[in-house]
Design a protein around this motif. Structure first.
Motif, short mmCIF file in Angstrom:
data_model
loop_
_atom_site.label_atom_id
_atom_site.label_comp_id
_atom_site.label_asym_id
_atom_site.label_seq_id
_atom_site.Cartn_x
_atom_site.Cartn_y
_atom_site.Cartn_z
N VAL A 403 0.76 -1.87 -0.33
CA VAL A 403 -0.28 0.03 -0.21
C VAL A 403 1.05 1.30 0.09
N ARG A 404 0.95 2.43 -1.11
CA ARG A 404 1.78 3.05 -1.04
C ARG A 404 0.69 4.52 0.15
N LYS A 405 1.48 5.28 0.76
CA LYS A 405 0.95 6.31 1.39
C LYS A 405 0.78 7.21 0.27
N GLU A 406 0.10 8.27 0.67
CA GLU A 406 -0.38 9.57 -0.65
C GLU A 406 -0.04 10.60 0.08
N THR A 407 0.03 10.75 1.52
CA THR A 407 0.07 12.04 1.78
C THR A 407 1.77 12.22 1.96
N ASP A 408 1.92 13.62 2.69
CA ASP A 408 3.28 14.16 2.56
C ASP A 408 3.88 14.10 3.59
N GLU A 409 5.23 14.70 4.19
CA GLU A 409 5.15 13.99 5.40
C GLU A 409 4.77 15.17 6.65
N ASP A 410 3.74 15.59 6.33
CA ASP A 410 2.79 16.43 7.70
C ASP A 410 1.81 15.26 7.37
N GLY A 411 1.39 14.53 6.57
CA GLY A 411 0.12 13.99 6.42
C GLY A 411 -1.36 14.86 5.86
N TRP A 412 -0.11 15.51 4.85
CA TRP A 412 -1.70 16.46 4.45
C TRP A 412 -1.64 14.89 2.94
N LEU A 413 -3.06 15.55 2.15
CA LEU A 413 -3.38 14.82 1.60
C LEU A 413 -4.10 15.61 0.02
N ALA A 414 -3.30 16.01 -1.27
CA ALA A 414 -3.76 16.42 -1.98
C ALA A 414 -4.56 15.86 -2.85
N THR A 415 -6.18 16.46 -2.75
CA THR A 415 -7.19 16.27 -3.44
C THR A 415 -7.47 16.14 -4.23
N GLY A 416 -6.62 17.36 -4.95
CA GLY A 416 -7.31 17.39 -6.69
C GLY A 416 -7.99 18.95 -7.57
N ASP A 417 -9.25 19.19 -6.35
CA ASP A 417 -10.10 19.79 -5.75
C ASP A 417 -9.70 21.57 -6.20
N ILE A 418 -10.44 21.95 -6.48
CA ILE A 418 -9.77 23.60 -6.06
C ILE A 418 -11.08 24.36 -5.46
N GLY A 419 -10.62 24.86 -4.80
CA GLY A 419 -11.38 25.41 -3.68
C GLY A 419 -11.53 26.90 -3.02
N THR A 420 -12.62 27.60 -2.49
CA THR A 420 -12.27 28.80 -1.40
C THR A 420 -12.64 28.67 -0.06
N LEU A 421 -12.03 28.64 0.82
CA LEU A 421 -12.58 28.79 2.06
C LEU A 421 -12.83 30.96 2.98
N ASP A 422 -14.52 30.57 3.76
CA ASP A 422 -14.50 31.72 3.74
C ASP A 422 -14.22 32.00 5.03
N GLU A 423 -14.24 32.87 5.85
CA GLU A 423 -13.97 33.91 6.87
C GLU A 423 -14.35 32.80 8.33
N ASP A 424 -15.77 32.40 7.72
CA ASP A 424 -16.10 31.38 8.93
C ASP A 424 -16.03 29.89 9.07
N GLY A 425 -14.96 29.50 7.46
CA GLY A 425 -14.82 27.92 7.75
C GLY A 425 -15.38 27.60 6.68
N PHE A 426 -16.22 27.70 6.08
CA PHE A 426 -17.09 27.44 4.84
C PHE A 426 -16.58 26.79 3.58
N LEU A 427 -15.45 25.78 3.12
CA LEU A 427 -15.62 25.04 1.73
C LEU A 427 -16.19 25.31 0.57
N THR A 428 -15.74 26.05 0.04
CA THR A 428 -16.47 26.15 -1.60
C THR A 428 -15.61 25.62 -2.39
N ILE A 429 -16.26 24.44 -3.71
CA ILE A 429 -15.68 23.94 -4.50
C ILE A 429 -15.97 25.10 -5.85
#
Length: 568
Positions: A403-429
């Motif tokens: 099983v090949r791990k896909e996260t970086d050394e800090d545990g972050w996974l690149a999702t391939g989706d593009i989006g924005t986070l607003d000031e309240d923490g809501f995500l928009t794709i």
């Protein structure tokens, strides 16, 4: 202890077989699965799983080996899947719509040891894979059909009887199997839809799938034994999480709808309190509501929507959910006017399904909500969304079984989706990174936004925006096989449905739609020309994935003459 720590501490004590044992002991008579007029209680389900687990063990299915399943919604699907978990094998449901060539790819790549198939149709489609995959030692067939003269093949009933005898002789073995499982071991895998290339095998642990269940419970608490409907393939991460893992955690009573075309009738019978639908399902529900209104005399329409919603069985739903792709705003707004406030979530197989969610009392229309407890989301400089947390998968299965791990050394996974986070923490794709169109003038365009606006019209089944490396945008459009004939009939248009694409009234309506949509778009996003195709798209014909997403590469290849004509 904060909420994330509470979820982590609880999930770290849970395994899939352990929850099945808990439910069988604590709620033995409560319904676990219902299909048609038959119901299995939790005690009965565990007894069936016990026999199958011992049978698979007798076949030599070892920890870490893969078991592939191809069958529709029926008891045996759940039983085979849960039995594999008891012997520490990795179960995987293959989409029922895969071609023989795709099946052969999955069989070879997974190096499966055991395959469980529904019946004669599956046997025929698996012929190429079974002949060319030396790792497959046993093929179990559920239906009572003639089997090939090959010692690898055996019937489900024969295996069940053998396992039941072993379990009866020594029931303590099942408890030892259950106790031996650790939360961070693999429990299942699923192949991605393959919208941009070969499918990848996503491997999930008990901790992944049960942390997701615990976190969802904290976000949207539900009482135990609530009814829920399973109608999507169990190869789909949303259905697998909701109908297997969250169902185990919540002791949910799952009603199996084997034919997705009958889901509306099942909703009316079951009246669930939560319901997940991919956007296409919600579009069809909205289309059905509009059609029901249109069939009424105009004077009877006022106040009729709540009555129709009640008749559809949607009046008890407190958490109507949409995911897998953006829900067009006009569809969401129309359903909200009918009292169905559909809340969007976001995630992927690699995040065990839902990573962010709008929930009752904490929602923002047009977004996909905030991260679940313990889940972190950040946006890279190029707009790509990264995720970190307990729901991030173990990695992709490799052909050699690692099983090949896909996260970086800090545990972050690149999702391939593009989006924005607003000031309240809501995500928009906003789009998929690989699906962004870049016109010849260098303008970046998100096609899903345009396609969603077109699909909101009852005439339109699917739409594909085209324009990569081209001077302007065009679109391919297919008509909706279910709602387009009704639209036509209401306007006195008769004749075969296949002829609607060329009908002047249909073309005039689509001309008006494109003009309306263009009015909502920036100049670079506007559609200059479009073509209506005479046939629909489906997973069976290859233009859609089993989860009803566009297979863009295939569509571009298949309809290249139509696309070229739009730029003549």
């Amino acid at each position: 202890m904060n909420l994330a720590a509470e979820c982590a501490a609880e999930a770290a004590q849970l395994t899939v077989p352990g929850l099945l044992r808990r439910n069988a002991e604590s709620y033995p008579g409560a319904g676990a699965l219902t299909a048609g007029t038959r119901t299995l209680s939790w005690a009965e389900l565990r007894e069936q799983v016990a026999g199958m687990a011992r049978g698979l063990q007798a076949l030599g299915l070892a920890p870490g080996e893969r078991l592939l399943i191809m069958m529709g919604g029926r008891f045996e699907h759940w039983i085979a899947d849960l039995a594999a978990a008891h012997v520490q094998a990795i179960s995987c449901t293959a989409y029922h719509t895969l071609s023989p060539e795709q099946i052969a790819y999955v069989a070879r790549h997974s190096a499966a040891s055991v395959v469980v198939l529904e019946g004669a149709g599956e046997l025929e489609r698996w012929g190429q894979a079974l002949a060319g995959t030396p790792s497959i030692r046993h093929v179990v067939v559920v239906d009572d059909v003639p089997l090939p003269d090959d010692e690898r093949f055996l019937s489900w009933e024969r295996l069940r009887e053998r396992g039941a005898r072993l379990h009866e002789q020594d029931p303590a073995v099942l408890e030892k199997l259950t106790d031996a499982i650790e939360p961070h071991q693999p429990v299942a895998m699923m192949y991605t839809s393959g919208t941009t290339g070969d499918p990848k095998a996503v491997v999930l642990s008990h901790y992944n799938v049960l942390y997701e269940a615990v976190a969802l419970n904290r976000a949207v608490p539900v009482d135990k034994h609530q009814p829920a409907i399973a109608y999507l393939p169990l190869a789909h991460i949303a259905e697998r999480e909701l109908a297997i893992y969250r169902a185990l955690y919540e002791a949910t009573h799952i009603y199996i709808c084997a034919d997705p075309g009958q889901v509306v009738g099942t909703l009316a019978a079951v009246r669930p309190t939560s319901f997940f639908g991919v956007p296409r399902v919600w579009e069809k529900i909205a289309g059905g509501l509009r059609a029901a209104l249109a069939s009424m005399p105009e004077g009877d329409r006022a106040g009729a929507l709540p009555v129709i919603v009640h008749q559809l069985g949607l009046d008890q739903i407190t958490w109507p959910v949409s995911g897998s792709a953006p829900l067009p705003a006009p569809v969401r707004e129309f359903l909200a006017s009918a009292g169905i406030d559909v809340l969007e979530v976001w995630g992927m197989s690699e995040t065990t399904g839902c990573a962010t969610a709008n929930t009752p009392g904490d929602a923002k229309p047009g977004t996909v909500g905030r991260p679940l407890p313990g889940v972190e989301v950040r946006i890279a400089e190029d707009g790509e969304i990264f995720v970190r947390g307990p729901i991030v998968f173990l990695g992709y299965l490799q052909p050699d079984g690692t099983v090949r791990k896909e996260t970086d050394e800090d545990g972050w996974l690149a999702t391939g989706d593009i989006g924005t986070l607003d000031e309240d923490g809501f995500l928009t794709i906003t789009d998929r990174k690989k699906e962004l169109l870049i016109t010849s003038s260098g303008k970046n365009v998100a096609p899903t936004k345009i396609e969603g606006l077109l699909r909101a019209h009852p005439l339109v089944g699917y739409a594909l925006a085209v324009g990569d490396n081209r001077p302007y945008l065009t679109a391919l459009i297919t008509l909706d096989e279910e709602t387009a004939p009704g639209w036509a009939a209401a306007r006195g248009i008769t004749g075969p449905a296949a002829g609607l694409a060329a009908h002047p009234a249909v073309r005039a309506e689509l001309d008006a739609l494109v003009e309306e949509v263009n009015g909502k778009l920036a100049r670079a996003e506007q559609i200059k020309r479009y073509r209506v195709l005479p046939s629909a798209w489906s997973p069976e014909t290859g233009e859609l994935t089993p989860t009803l997403k566009l297979r863009r590469r295939i569509i571009h290849d298949r309809y290249s003459p139509d696309i070229a004509a739009l730029y003549d």
